[in-house]
Design a protein around this motif. Sequence first.
Motif: not given
Length: 420
Positions: A52-68
């Motif tokens: 239950t401790r999860i990080y998602v790493l991203t760097q491109f077009n991350s706005a919609s992912l952040n919102k989700h």
Amino acid sequence: MTSKVISIVLGGGQGSRLSPLTATRSKPAVPIAGKYRLVDIPISNCLHSGITRIYVLTQFNSASLNKHIKNTYHFSSFSDAFVDILAAEQTPTSGAWFQGTADAVRQSLHHLAVHEFEYVLILSGDQLYQMDFDDMISKHIDAGAEISIATIPVDAADVPGFGILKTDSNSMVTAFIEKPKSNFESWASEVSDEMQAEGRVYLASMGIYIFNRKLLYELLEGNDRTDFGKEIIPQSITDHKVLSYQYEGYWTDIGTIPSFFDANLGLTDEIPKFNLFGENHIFTRARMLPPSKISGTLLNKSIVADGCIIQAKEITRSIIGIRTRIGVETSIENCYVMGSDNYQTLEQIAELKLTKSPIMGIGDRCKIKNAIIDKNTYIGDDVSINCGDLLPDGDYDTHTVQDGIVVVKKRAIIPNGTII
């Protein structure tokens, strides 16, 4: 044991192989199965496994992912559970983009330091599968391994597309070769009788790893190695105990348009290889949409998500995503229609019809085959897509063609009577 684990989901790079679906969104944010996002797959596997401790790493077009992520994964205030986004950032020690999978984790280690953990589970954000990570972690601990790699048996035809591992009788990895093109017969490993009967005797890396915390820091700090599959794993085999965790269930990498298309349409099979209806369901955003309304439509081997208004003639072997509107006498075959982010009002629809402009969704008397229709598209009346001769690959203003699959771009407007 899962209380001692932190998971890192790698969001991938620019996602060019999934273009144009990744033109305005990161790869983990691409919609799948009509109502989910790709990132929901690894996160759901973690949550079902007690991680239950999860990080998602991203760097491109991350706005919609952040919102989700923000709108989906909420936990009790009395719990230490979280799903957080870690985007590439400039720091006093690093001002560069992530240069690869290992570099992405290296640049994120300072975020992990505030937590207590013994193991790091590293996952890919563009795969479709259901796995019990608790079992993988238990095997890792029981074997006294320092690194574990999830592997899947593949046949000779698939070998050139994977990193292939060689194991001993204790499932310890003794050698690794990256995407061999020929002369790989000696790389066969011990597999189950079922896999042996199918000719699947080569162990392919799935890009899923468990590292002991201490070793992960040692391998990443003070060097410039950027990739797990090409550098960290091969260079660790001789000096560390690396375990192969064999997985024999359904798994597919959906990083390309054809594989993404096949994986989605495969969900419409009578008994699909990936089970949407089992106990280990996929978690996603609860949208509170109305039920779908279907009038006079012949539905065959199709999945229809929430909130749709469908008056089509027939829909065959297709997935219809949330809030999709489809007009009368329209035929849809072998398609993934992603749906819409919002509804148009009756006033907006009436205004567009007065000017004979397409409204959001798919219009009347259309014929569409072998296509992916991205979100928020406006397809007019009497439109024909992919119903004639095989189309050449190419990128066009409103769509692309890859391997005979037409991908209509997000927010594209296809005028009445268009033939593609």
